[in-house]
Design a protein around this motif. Sequence first.
Motif, short mmCIF file in Angstrom:
data_model
loop_
_atom_site.label_atom_id
_atom_site.label_comp_id
_atom_site.label_asym_id
_atom_site.label_seq_id
_atom_site.Cartn_x
_atom_site.Cartn_y
_atom_site.Cartn_z
N ALA A 19 -29.30 8.91 -14.03
CA ALA A 19 -30.02 9.76 -14.98
C ALA A 19 -29.25 11.04 -15.25
O ALA A 19 -29.22 11.54 -16.38
N ALA A 20 -28.62 11.57 -14.22
CA ALA A 20 -27.82 12.79 -14.40
C ALA A 20 -26.65 12.54 -15.35
O ALA A 20 -26.25 13.43 -16.09
N LEU A 21 -26.14 11.33 -15.34
CA LEU A 21 -25.02 10.99 -16.22
C LEU A 21 -25.46 10.54 -17.61
O LEU A 21 -24.62 10.37 -18.49
N ALA A 22 -26.75 10.37 -17.80
CA ALA A 22 -27.28 9.82 -19.06
C ALA A 22 -27.47 10.89 -20.12
O ALA A 22 -28.45 10.87 -20.86
N ASP A 23 -26.57 11.81 -20.19
CA ASP A 23 -26.62 12.87 -21.19
C ASP A 23 -25.19 13.15 -21.63
O ASP A 23 -24.30 13.31 -20.79
N PRO A 24 -24.93 13.20 -22.94
CA PRO A 24 -23.56 13.40 -23.41
C PRO A 24 -22.91 14.69 -22.91
O PRO A 24 -21.72 14.70 -22.60
N VAL A 25 -23.68 15.77 -22.82
CA VAL A 25 -23.11 17.03 -22.34
C VAL A 25 -22.70 16.90 -20.88
O VAL A 25 -21.61 17.31 -20.48
N ARG A 26 -23.55 16.28 -20.06
CA ARG A 26 -23.21 16.13 -18.65
C ARG A 26 -22.03 15.18 -18.46
O ARG A 26 -21.19 15.41 -17.58
N LEU A 27 -21.94 14.15 -19.27
CA LEU A 27 -20.76 13.27 -19.20
C LEU A 27 -19.49 14.04 -19.53
O LEU A 27 -18.46 13.87 -18.87
N ARG A 28 -19.55 14.89 -20.54
CA ARG A 28 -18.39 15.72 -20.89
C ARG A 28 -18.05 16.66 -19.76
O ARG A 28 -16.89 16.86 -19.42
N LEU A 29 -19.08 17.26 -19.14
CA LEU A 29 -18.84 18.17 -18.02
C LEU A 29 -18.18 17.44 -16.85
O LEU A 29 -17.23 17.95 -16.25
N VAL A 30 -18.65 16.25 -16.53
CA VAL A 30 -18.04 15.47 -15.45
C VAL A 30 -16.58 15.18 -15.79
O VAL A 30 -15.70 15.30 -14.95
N SER A 31 -16.31 14.83 -17.03
CA SER A 31 -14.94 14.57 -17.46
C SER A 31 -14.07 15.82 -17.33
O SER A 31 -12.94 15.75 -16.85
N LEU A 32 -14.60 16.95 -17.74
CA LEU A 32 -13.85 18.20 -17.63
C LEU A 32 -13.58 18.55 -16.17
O LEU A 32 -12.48 18.98 -15.81
N LEU A 33 -14.57 18.35 -15.32
CA LEU A 33 -14.39 18.66 -13.90
C LEU A 33 -13.41 17.68 -13.26
O LEU A 33 -12.57 18.07 -12.44
N ALA A 34 -13.51 16.41 -13.62
CA ALA A 34 -12.66 15.39 -13.01
C ALA A 34 -11.19 15.55 -13.41
O ALA A 34 -10.30 15.12 -12.67
N THR A 35 -10.94 16.14 -14.55
CA THR A 35 -9.57 16.30 -15.02
C THR A 35 -9.03 17.71 -14.80
O THR A 35 -7.91 18.00 -15.22
N ALA A 36 -9.77 18.55 -14.11
CA ALA A 36 -9.33 19.93 -13.85
C ALA A 36 -8.08 19.92 -12.98
O ALA A 36 -8.05 19.27 -11.94
N GLU A 37 -7.07 20.63 -13.40
CA GLU A 37 -5.80 20.67 -12.68
C GLU A 37 -5.95 21.22 -11.26
O GLU A 37 -5.32 20.72 -10.33
N ASP A 38 -6.75 22.23 -11.09
CA ASP A 38 -6.92 22.86 -9.78
C ASP A 38 -8.07 22.26 -8.98
O ASP A 38 -8.37 22.74 -7.90
N GLY A 39 -8.74 21.26 -9.53
CA GLY A 39 -9.85 20.63 -8.82
C GLY A 39 -11.16 21.37 -8.98
O GLY A 39 -12.18 20.91 -8.48
N ALA A 40 -11.15 22.49 -9.66
CA ALA A 40 -12.38 23.27 -9.87
C ALA A 40 -12.25 24.05 -11.16
O ALA A 40 -11.15 24.40 -11.59
N VAL A 41 -13.40 24.31 -11.79
CA VAL A 41 -13.43 25.03 -13.05
C VAL A 41 -14.53 26.08 -12.97
O VAL A 41 -15.63 25.79 -12.50
N CYS A 42 -14.23 27.26 -13.46
CA CYS A 42 -15.25 28.31 -13.54
C CYS A 42 -16.27 27.91 -14.61
O CYS A 42 -15.90 27.41 -15.68
N ALA A 43 -17.54 28.13 -14.30
CA ALA A 43 -18.59 27.80 -15.27
C ALA A 43 -18.33 28.47 -16.61
O ALA A 43 -18.61 27.89 -17.66
N CYS A 44 -17.78 29.66 -16.57
CA CYS A 44 -17.52 30.39 -17.81
C CYS A 44 -16.51 29.67 -18.71
O CYS A 44 -16.52 29.85 -19.92
#
Length: 116
Positions: free
Chosen positions: A37-62
Amino acid sequence: MRELPLLEQPDVQVCCAPLASEVLSEPDAQTLARQFAALADPVRLRLVSLLATAEDGAVCACDLVAPVGKSQPTVSHHLKVLVDAGLATSERRGRNIWYGVVPAALEALRGALATR
């Protein structure tokens, strides 16, 4: 530019066998339903993708507001849903909160969908 440490990763227990190998227990079904259910939203899927591809392994919310085109409160809400589902982790660094994906949790979901 200093390298940022990766966020501490929680221990992830695989909750269930692949769906095709045995009938899910009620607790396992609840866990999987919450995570999917957490993944069943386009924005959250994009966020997971952004987090998963982060070079440093973490991204500031900003730094996640512009890529998804949503307001900061909306992005924070979606990140909280991902953290509550165990799919992301967060860490406060000064005034900012940094987020990272939990690869083991995503792998556990993949395993639940495996046919063998």
